[in-house]
Design a protein around this motif. Structure first.
Motif, mmCIF file in Angstrom:
data_model
loop_
_atom_site.group_PDB
_atom_site.id
_atom_site.type_symbol
_atom_site.label_atom_id
_atom_site.label_comp_id
_atom_site.label_asym_id
_atom_site.label_seq_id
_atom_site.Cartn_x
_atom_site.Cartn_y
_atom_site.Cartn_z
ATOM 1 N N UNK A 7 5.555 -5.837 1.618
ATOM 2 C CA UNK A 7 5.445 -4.608 2.411
ATOM 3 C C UNK A 7 5.795 -4.935 3.855
ATOM 4 N N UNK A 8 6.751 -4.206 4.400
ATOM 5 C CA UNK A 8 7.193 -4.439 5.773
ATOM 6 C C UNK A 8 7.042 -3.178 6.598
ATOM 7 N N UNK A 9 6.658 -3.352 7.836
ATOM 8 C CA UNK A 9 6.529 -2.262 8.784
ATOM 9 C C UNK A 9 7.315 -2.681 10.030
ATOM 10 N N UNK A 10 8.449 -2.023 10.272
ATOM 11 C CA UNK A 10 9.331 -2.392 11.384
ATOM 12 C C UNK A 10 9.324 -1.304 12.449
ATOM 13 N N UNK A 11 9.411 -1.753 13.706
ATOM 14 C CA UNK A 11 9.613 -0.797 14.794
ATOM 15 C C UNK A 11 11.102 -0.662 15.093
ATOM 16 N N UNK A 12 11.830 -1.776 14.989
ATOM 17 C CA UNK A 12 13.265 -1.750 15.235
ATOM 18 C C UNK A 12 13.960 -2.483 14.121
ATOM 19 N N UNK A 14 11.303 1.620 10.272
ATOM 20 C CA UNK A 14 11.125 1.926 8.853
ATOM 21 C C UNK A 14 9.948 1.151 8.272
ATOM 22 N N UNK A 15 9.488 1.622 7.151
ATOM 23 C CA UNK A 15 8.516 0.897 6.335
ATOM 24 C C UNK A 15 9.161 0.675 4.975
ATOM 25 N N UNK A 16 8.727 -0.374 4.311
ATOM 26 C CA UNK A 16 9.306 -0.638 2.997
ATOM 27 C C UNK A 16 8.285 -1.283 2.082
ATOM 28 N N UNK A 17 8.457 -1.056 0.807
ATOM 29 C CA UNK A 17 7.699 -1.720 -0.251
ATOM 30 C C UNK A 17 8.725 -2.250 -1.240
ATOM 31 N N UNK A 18 8.804 -3.558 -1.332
ATOM 32 C CA UNK A 18 9.853 -4.204 -2.121
ATOM 33 C C UNK A 18 9.220 -5.152 -3.139
ATOM 34 N N UNK A 19 9.629 -5.031 -4.397
ATOM 35 C CA UNK A 19 9.304 -6.033 -5.412
ATOM 36 C C UNK A 19 10.296 -7.163 -5.236
ATOM 37 N N UNK A 20 9.787 -8.379 -5.138
ATOM 38 C CA UNK A 20 10.639 -9.532 -4.894
ATOM 39 C C UNK A 20 10.386 -10.561 -5.991
ATOM 40 N N UNK A 21 11.445 -11.016 -6.613
ATOM 41 C CA UNK A 21 11.365 -12.093 -7.597
ATOM 42 C C UNK A 21 12.154 -13.264 -7.049
ATOM 43 N N UNK A 80 13.912 -5.149 -5.159
ATOM 44 C CA UNK A 80 14.031 -3.733 -5.529
ATOM 45 C C UNK A 80 12.825 -2.987 -4.965
ATOM 46 N N UNK A 81 13.088 -1.819 -4.453
ATOM 47 C CA UNK A 81 12.043 -1.002 -3.850
ATOM 48 C C UNK A 81 12.653 0.048 -2.951
ATOM 49 N N UNK A 82 11.854 0.524 -1.985
ATOM 50 C CA UNK A 82 12.399 1.559 -1.116
ATOM 51 C C UNK A 82 12.114 1.284 0.342
ATOM 52 N N UNK A 83 12.944 1.897 1.166
ATOM 53 C CA UNK A 83 12.804 1.871 2.620
ATOM 54 C C UNK A 83 12.634 3.317 3.067
ATOM 55 N N UNK A 84 11.568 3.576 3.804
ATOM 56 C CA UNK A 84 11.335 4.922 4.343
ATOM 57 C C UNK A 84 11.672 4.915 5.820
ATOM 58 N N UNK A 85 12.608 5.801 6.190
ATOM 59 C CA UNK A 85 12.992 5.978 7.580
ATOM 60 C C UNK A 85 12.836 7.450 7.936
ATOM 61 N N UNK A 86 12.993 7.759 9.208
ATOM 62 C CA UNK A 86 12.838 9.148 9.663
ATOM 63 C C UNK A 86 13.820 10.081 8.954
ATOM 64 N N UNK A 139 20.947 2.215 -2.062
ATOM 65 C CA UNK A 139 21.436 3.121 -1.028
ATOM 66 C C UNK A 139 21.008 2.674 0.373
ATOM 67 N N UNK A 140 20.474 1.457 0.489
ATOM 68 C CA UNK A 140 19.985 0.953 1.782
ATOM 69 C C UNK A 140 21.161 0.569 2.684
#
Length: 163
Positions: free
Chosen positions: A45-50, A53-60, A74-80, A116-117
């Motif tokens: 889980x990442x929370x970026x200011x620059x 965006x926030x993201x939740x990624x499954x990582x293998x 694989x996962x998603x990135x949420x941006x404005x 689509x990132x």
């Protein structure tokens, strides 16, 4: 004089034979810098200011004994402006300089169809190394998991998938 030459030849032959046997012993018993086998997964889980965006990624994360590795994200990135999906595979080669000390190089990125990132955001935020560069990490076993660190601090705890 002939006796002296025979003794010298015998002693020389013994020295050569012992040298060859010792050389063969050291070559065959020296530790080989084999690769390691790691197969683990985690949720990142990442929370970026620059960029914002926030993201939740499954990582293998995988390392194979033939000095190759793979990271599947694989996962998603949420941006404005909406949600984007990450689905990428990173293939690489690695070298071990000491147990757990790994240099990753020759990274190849495979962007899957449903990804689509933004490539720029991906490079800033996830498993990325510029062409011709190496990335140094430490992989430390910890019970049923691996603690994966960069040179400054722990990055993630990856749970073993081989159990």
């Amino acid at each position: 004089m002939k006796k002296m030459n025979n003794k010298t030849n015998i002693i020389t032959g013994i020295i050569v034979a012992v040298s060859l046997m010792l050389s063969a012993y050291f070559i065959l018993t020296r530790p080989v810098n084999n690769g390691i086998s790691v197969n683990c997964s985690t949720i990142l889980n990442l929370l970026h200011k620059t960029p914002d965006f926030t993201s939740a990624i499954d990582l293998r994360f995988q390392l194979r004994t033939n000095h190759t590795g793979q990271v599947d994200l694989s996962g998603n990135i949420k941006q404005a402006d909406g949600i984007r999906f990450v689905s990428r595979t990173v293939l690489f080669d690695y070298e071990m300089s000491a147990p757990g000390d790994i240099a990753i190089e020759n990274m190849r990125y495979v962007k899957n169809k449903k990804d689509s990132a933004n490539d720029h955001d991906f490079k800033l935020s996830f498993f990325y190394v510029q062409e011709g560069q190496k990335r140094h990490i430490k992989v430390n076993p910890l019970h049923n998991a691996y603690l994966i660190e960069n040179t400054l601090s722990p990055v993630l705890l990856c749970v073993n998938k081989d159990n």
